[in-house]
Design an enzyme around this catalytic site. Sequence first.
Site, PDB file in Angstrom:
ATOM      1  N   LEU A 170      26.145  12.055  29.236  1.00 19.38           N
ATOM      2  CA  LEU A 170      26.748  10.721  29.317  1.00 19.38           C
ATOM      3  C   LEU A 170      28.179  10.745  29.854  1.00 19.38           C
ATOM      4  CD1 LEU A 170      25.485   9.199  25.934  1.00 19.38           C
ATOM      5  CD2 LEU A 170      24.619   8.749  28.228  1.00 19.38           C
ATOM      6  N   ARG A 171      28.649  11.955  30.193  1.00 16.43           N
ATOM      7  CA  ARG A 171      30.020  12.045  30.692  1.00 16.43           C
ATOM      8  C   ARG A 171      30.173  11.302  32.016  1.00 16.43           C
ATOM      9  NH1 ARG A 171      33.636  15.838  28.734  1.00 16.43           N
ATOM     10  NH2 ARG A 171      31.994  17.303  28.178  1.00 16.43           N
ATOM     11  N   GLY A 172      29.072  11.214  32.776  1.00 13.16           N
ATOM     12  CA  GLY A 172      29.118  10.507  34.051  1.00 13.16           C
ATOM     13  C   GLY A 172      29.465   9.041  33.879  1.00 13.16           C
TER      14      GLY A 172
END
Length: 340
Positions: free
Chosen positions: A277-279
């Site tokens: 989910l870092r994107g």
Amino acid sequence: MGWTFPFSAIVGQDEMKRAILVAAIDASVGGVLVFGDRGTGKSTAVRALAALLPKMNAVAGCPYHCDPLGSLCSECAARRGAGRAPKTEKVGVPVVDLPLGATEDRVVGALDLERALAHGVKAFEPGLLARANRGFLYIDEVNLLEDHLVDLLIDVAASGENVVEREGLSVRHPARFVLVGSGNPEEGELRPQLLDRFGLSVEVRTPTDLPTRIEVVRRRDRFERDPAGFVAQWQKEEDKLRRRIVKARERVGGIDTPDAVLEAASRLCLAVGSDGLRGELTLIRAARALAAFDGDATVDAGHLRRIAASALRHRLRRDPLDEAGSSSRVERVLAEQLPA
């Protein structure tokens, strides 16, 4: 005095300049990875932006130039705990080069042998991470960095703190910096753990059109022959850009991010197969910084579209059935999900 090429005078390389600006406005976006041809202005852009940024308020005499209102090293914290208000000074934003052959002691710091031998005192000699605190840490050919230094950088980048415990020393100091790495992908890939620590990734190419190449050479030649005159010529543009950055930093925390934009960001990440989910988080933070820079009160699809390739191209899962490069894949998904 040493002159720095003005950021405003850099020709082309818009994606690289945008990414570095975004990271300077909101450091939580993460570092910037710049892959591409040599001699395309990568280090010039980083040093130019650092010279452009307003000077920082720091604790006077502190080797880590601690923020008087933020994280403090142990010595500054002890003085404040004793009721002594620290004296402050204005310092420039540091840009520190981390050479490939650097030893771990040079990077993290070590025992000051000169003082130990001459005076029998155990004192800490700060390293490159200390000098880079609140600034930029620049690593050329970052994909060739030795594994033990990669592990060290991953730990410090995650915690924002450098901890040194060796030779009877126990030192802890803030080490928050914008990590900027550059390199040529043909010389080797970056370890996934470090790659994930870069918020944005950009590709730079040598200009292929004749007018752009001529203008690059013309400006560089003028700067080298008369740096003072060239810098003075671009001073108004530099001042205008500095004011925009300062205002963007002040307003970025209050930028509204509608649910529709959050949904669009998640759809993009799902469509390109972004790992984790870092994107999404990076994409939203970067788009918010762009909105602040533009003077907009709300993030919209246009901001996402402008920064999506930089935020996502290095987070794609490999698809053996798709021979397109990461940039082409992101652009294709953008055209489908967020048509202009």
